[in-house]
Enzyme design. Structure first.
Site, short mmCIF file in Angstrom:
data_model
loop_
_atom_site.label_atom_id
_atom_site.label_comp_id
_atom_site.label_asym_id
_atom_site.label_seq_id
_atom_site.Cartn_x
_atom_site.Cartn_y
_atom_site.Cartn_z
N ALA A 129 -3.43 15.88 4.32
CA ALA A 129 -3.00 15.39 5.63
C ALA A 129 -1.99 14.29 5.38
CB ALA A 129 -4.19 14.87 6.44
N GLU B 146 -0.56 10.52 7.26
CA GLU B 146 -0.97 9.49 8.20
C GLU B 146 0.13 9.02 9.15
OE1 GLU B 146 0.20 7.28 4.31
OE2 GLU B 146 -0.75 9.17 4.86
N ASN B 147 0.96 9.92 9.63
CA ASN B 147 2.00 9.51 10.57
C ASN B 147 1.37 8.77 11.75
OD1 ASN B 147 3.86 11.33 9.08
ND2 ASN B 147 2.67 12.92 10.09
N HIS C 233 -10.24 9.25 6.82
CA HIS C 233 -9.26 8.70 5.88
C HIS C 233 -7.92 8.45 6.58
CE1 HIS C 233 -7.24 8.89 1.74
NE2 HIS C 233 -6.21 9.01 2.57
N GLU C 234 -7.44 9.46 7.30
CA GLU C 234 -6.12 9.31 7.94
C GLU C 234 -6.16 8.27 9.05
OE1 GLU C 234 -3.65 10.63 6.44
OE2 GLU C 234 -5.00 11.71 5.10
#
Length: 831
Positions: free
Chosen positions: A257, A259-260, A290-291
């Site tokens: 993934a 993290e935007n 996490h993100e």
């Protein structure tokens, strides 16, 4: 193309203050390219020259303060900006940009199921330059004002809330100050599930062809999202810093993934098409957690330069596992971390490519990209877990909140973070950071037990350079059940940094059956048990009552096999005797995966491999028999998968495929059907016509990958030649299809057929990596490497390649690691 150096970035950051990007993207210009217009408002603090980065198919025009610049001046990815004067400036860039098929920049994907197309950005490190021009470094934060023109019927997602203006034009709300690599766009005919939480819009999105699967899990995904969001607001004083929270599951995504801010992108394998275990659901939940942690660690406060990537990844890794444990039904996440992630860190830290968690100098972006590994994630998270054990959670969280307050919407370094911690404690966190974050390698803690009448003593020797606070677990055999172990006591002890041997601790009672240093897995170190404890473990590991303790002990056995201190046959015997009584799915999956991928495929020689596979196959049959009551579907699914992968004869698999069901269940879903067909292909028990028929049955993107994997696995010279040409000559495979083809190609059962391709690999991998870039280099080094060819000739060819062929950095790192693993396998075989 030029990579940005640390010195260049620091010089440019001293010169420029970047205020705002106005970006207009037109995604209606065709399937191969899109139109990109950028206006950058910035201030120069002095008279000087600098440059802006962009990687266009064509730079159509450029103007600085209304004056045209020569597009021909573009040198690789750098457009010079000469004779800047101190004061405000405005730069305009108009370019034609190429869509990516490798998950870098603006990736475009057409779904084979329904023909719908989707685009999304992955701008990490340097790839914003593939989408629009930018001063591309993390410490030049700015506001981003984005407009996108998309085909009719598409929805555009971005970092902020988007509004459809009509005629396919979408405008995103301007962002707060963020770094260039965090800008995000995802455009296509998305299927969306939207809600609100605490006054903020939440959404989850996927391709239309996956709509039913997303809908089936939507409430679970949103429940996890809400629970983590609420828990982070209990931990952090700084509120969530963006205007919405979207999670888009996108195709052919290289990472887990990204993290935007406000628009997290996930690989869409997390939208499950087939049956999965609860551990796999836990993994998806951990990635969500996490993100979300990154919204604070990485997005609100961003690293100044890439030598502090751990400030992003180690914290998100630690917070993801810890918060999931605290806020959701997944309360055993640290067991999975110990089995999967920590082993990843231990392996990486014992290779020649190891590096400190926080290296003091990362010279350029190419070097920085190599540090996204088991050290920056798993070792860093383990170090933080040890820090919390040593410092206490209260002071740890106080330091984090000080850090957010001091550096919100700005950038920070390791020194800044340590100063924030130091403000909240009297402990010497600077010394701790030097010992834990600036050093390399894995420490080893060895236990020695002596016993006398009515008393026993434990000495822990420490081979390494770090201080450790460990929990010692002491276990006895249950007198009523000789197979079960019961906890006598747990106590904490500190091992000094200088490695000096502490005085043995004398304790009352008889000698324990088992003493486990690092019980509860609170530190990062290899463990060596005393002889009695090792004997107890080999014959009774399933009797240990706590799954996390069993994870520590299984990791000890794994390390001993890798170091040549435990025979592979003893590991397999322990697995065969005790996995049938194991209840933790992460442990079962981890042990079986290590036994198959490392022991059977690499650590035993070709003459011993059939016996190793037979042992594993028998173990899986035992697990399948024990789960016929239907009460343990996750365990049964793991057993079925590994039985398929270890089958030496095709008969049972062919029957399952023909009947569409495993006797007693489960029914074969697409994942199991493709898994069976791939194994049949390896065994020469299928052909291209049957593969094509299965693809007709499942024409999805996953089906395309399954077919590519199966075709490459066929033990046929023509099939191998076609697969090789697809990977290394044609350059038209997407990142996922390249990986699937590579996964099918090399098979230990086909070593003679494949022998001629081993020397070719070291030439062709270098060439394809140079042509196609870092993402394909990563796939070529990870999946297309001939890992089965464990011999001195392969090692020699690889070393010659590193010495003479000059592979690009991403491939060089992968080859260095693969060759070290190969050399280790040779040592294990000799031992």
């Amino acid at each position: 193309m030029s990579v940005l150096t640390r010195d260049e970035a620091h010089s440019r950051a001293r010169l420029l203050d970047v205020h705002r990007y106005t970006v207009e993207l037109d995604l209606t210009t065709g399937d191969d390219t899109f139109d990109s217009r950028t206006a950058i408002r910035f201030t120069a603090r002095a008279d000087a020259d600098t440059f802006v980065e962009i990687k266009p198919t064509e730079l159509r025009s450029a103007t600085l303060d209304g004056q045209p610049l020569d597009p021909e001046a573009l040198d690789g990815n750098r457009l010079p900006l000469k004779n800047l004067t101190a004061g405000p400036h405005e730069l305009h860039l108009h370019a034609t940009m190429r869509y990516s098929r490798t998950g870098e920049g603006m990736h475009r994907f057409t779904d084979p199921t329904d023909g719908e197309s989707y685009t999304y950005t992955q701008l990490f490190m340097e790839d914003v330059q593939r989408v629009f021009g930018a001063f591309d470094q993390p410490d030049l934060k700015a506001v981003f004002d984005l407009t996108v023109t998309a085909p009719e019927g598409w929805t555009v997602l971005a970092n902020g809330l988007t509004e459809h203006l009509g005629d396919g034009r979408w405008k995103a709300a301007p962002t707060p100050l963020i770094s260039t690599y965090l800008v995000a766009v995802a455009a296509g005919p998305w299927h969306s599930v939207r809600t609100e939480h605490r006054g903020l819009p939440f959404g989850i999105h996927c391709r239309r062809s996956l709509a039913a699967h997303l809908d089936a899990d939507a409430e679970e995904i949103l429940d996890i999202t809400r629970a983590c969001f609420d828990r982070y607001h209990e931990k952090f004083e700084e509120p969530y810093p963006f205007d919405s929270y979207d999670q888009a599951f996108v195709p052919e995504f290289n990472a887990g993934a990204m993290e935007n801010p406000g628009l997290v992108t996930f690989r869409d394998e997390f939208v499950y098409r087939s049956a999965v275990t609860d551990t796999e659901r836990q993994t998806r939940a951990m990635v969500i957690a996490h993100e979300m942690a990154h919204m604070w660690f990485g997005d609100l406060v961003t690293l100044t330069w890439w030598d502090d990537i751990w400030l992003n990844e180690s914290f998100a890794e630690y917070m993801g596992y810890q918060t999931l444990t605290e806020a959701t039904r997944f309360t055993d996440t640290w067991t999975d971390f110990g089995v999967v992630r920590k082993a990843w860190g231990y392996d990486a830290d014992q290779r020649p490519s190891t590096h400190p968690v926080a290296p003091e100098h990362v010279g350029d972006t190419a070097a920085a990209m190599l540090n996204f590994d088991g050290i920056s994630y798993a070792k860093g998270a383990s170090a933080l877990r040890q820090l919390v054990a040593w410092l206490g959670e209260k002071d740890f969280l106080a330091g984090i909140n000080t850090h957010f307050t001091r550096h919100r919407f700005a950038n920070a370094t390791l020194a800044d973070f340590i100063d924030s911690l130091a403000a909240q404690t009297e402990r010497d966190v600077h010394a701790w950071a030097d010992a834990w974050l600036r050093t390399t390698g894995v420490d080893t803690v060895t236990a020695s037990v002596d016993a006398a009448a009515g008393r026993w003593s434990l000495a822990l020797t420490h081979d390494g350079s770090r201080p450790h606070r460990v929990t010692v677990g002491v276990y006895d055999r249950d007198l009523n059940d000789g197979r079960t172990l019961v906890l006598r006591e747990r106590y904490e002890t500190d091992l000094p940094q200088d490695g000096a041997e502490p005085r043995p601790g004398t304790r009352p009672g008889t000698r324990p059956a088992l003493v486990v240093p690092n019980d509860l897995d609170l530190t990062y170190a290899k463990v060596r048990l005393d002889d009695t404890s090792l004997e107890t473990v080999l014959h009774g590991i399933s009797g240990i009552p706590d799954a996390l303790t069993r994870a520590v002990v299984w990791n000890t056995l794994r390390d001993m096999v890798r170091d040549g201190d435990l025979a592979a046959a003893d590991y397999l015997a322990t697995a065969g005797a005790h996995l049938p009584r194991e209840t933790d799915l992460a442990l079962v999956e981890g042990v079986l995966s290590f036994a198959r991928a490392h022991i059977a495929d690499r650590y035993v020689g070709p003459d011993q491999r059939p016996a190793a596979l037979a042992t594993l196959s028998s173990l899986c049959r035992d697990l399948i028999r024990r789960t016929e009551d239907g009460d343990h579907p996750g365990l049964r699914l793991i057993a079925v998968r590994h039985y398929i992968d270890t089958a030496a004869q095709p008969g049972a698999l062919a029957a399952w495929l023909a009947e569409g069901i495993v006797p007693g269940g489960p029914e074969l879903d697409p994942e199991l059907r493709w898994r069976i067909l791939a194994r049949l292909a390896v065994l020469g028990a299928t052909d291209d016509a049957l593969i094509a028929a299965e693809l007709d049955r499942d024409p999805s993107a996953t089906g395309q990958e399954g077919a590519a994997r199966c075709r490459a696995a066929l033990p046929d010279p023509d099939a191998k030649a076609r697969a090789w040409a697809a990977m290394f000559e044609r350059d038209d495979l997407s990142n996922y299809l390249f990986t699937a083809t590579a996964q099918g190609f090399w098979q230990p059962e086909q070593a003679d057929l494949l022998s001629g391709y081993v020397p070719r690999y070291f030439q062709d991998a270098v060439a394809v990596a140079a042509r196609r870039g870092a993402a394909i280099a990563e796939a070529a080094g990870r999946w297309a490497f001939p890992a089965h060819a464990v011999d001195a000739d392969t090692l020699r060819l690889g070393e010659e390649c590193l010495r003479d062929a000059d592979p690009i950095p991403a491939l060089r790192r992968k080859l260095t690691d693969q060759l070290d693993d190969l050399a280790r396998a040779l040592r294990v075989r000799q031992a």
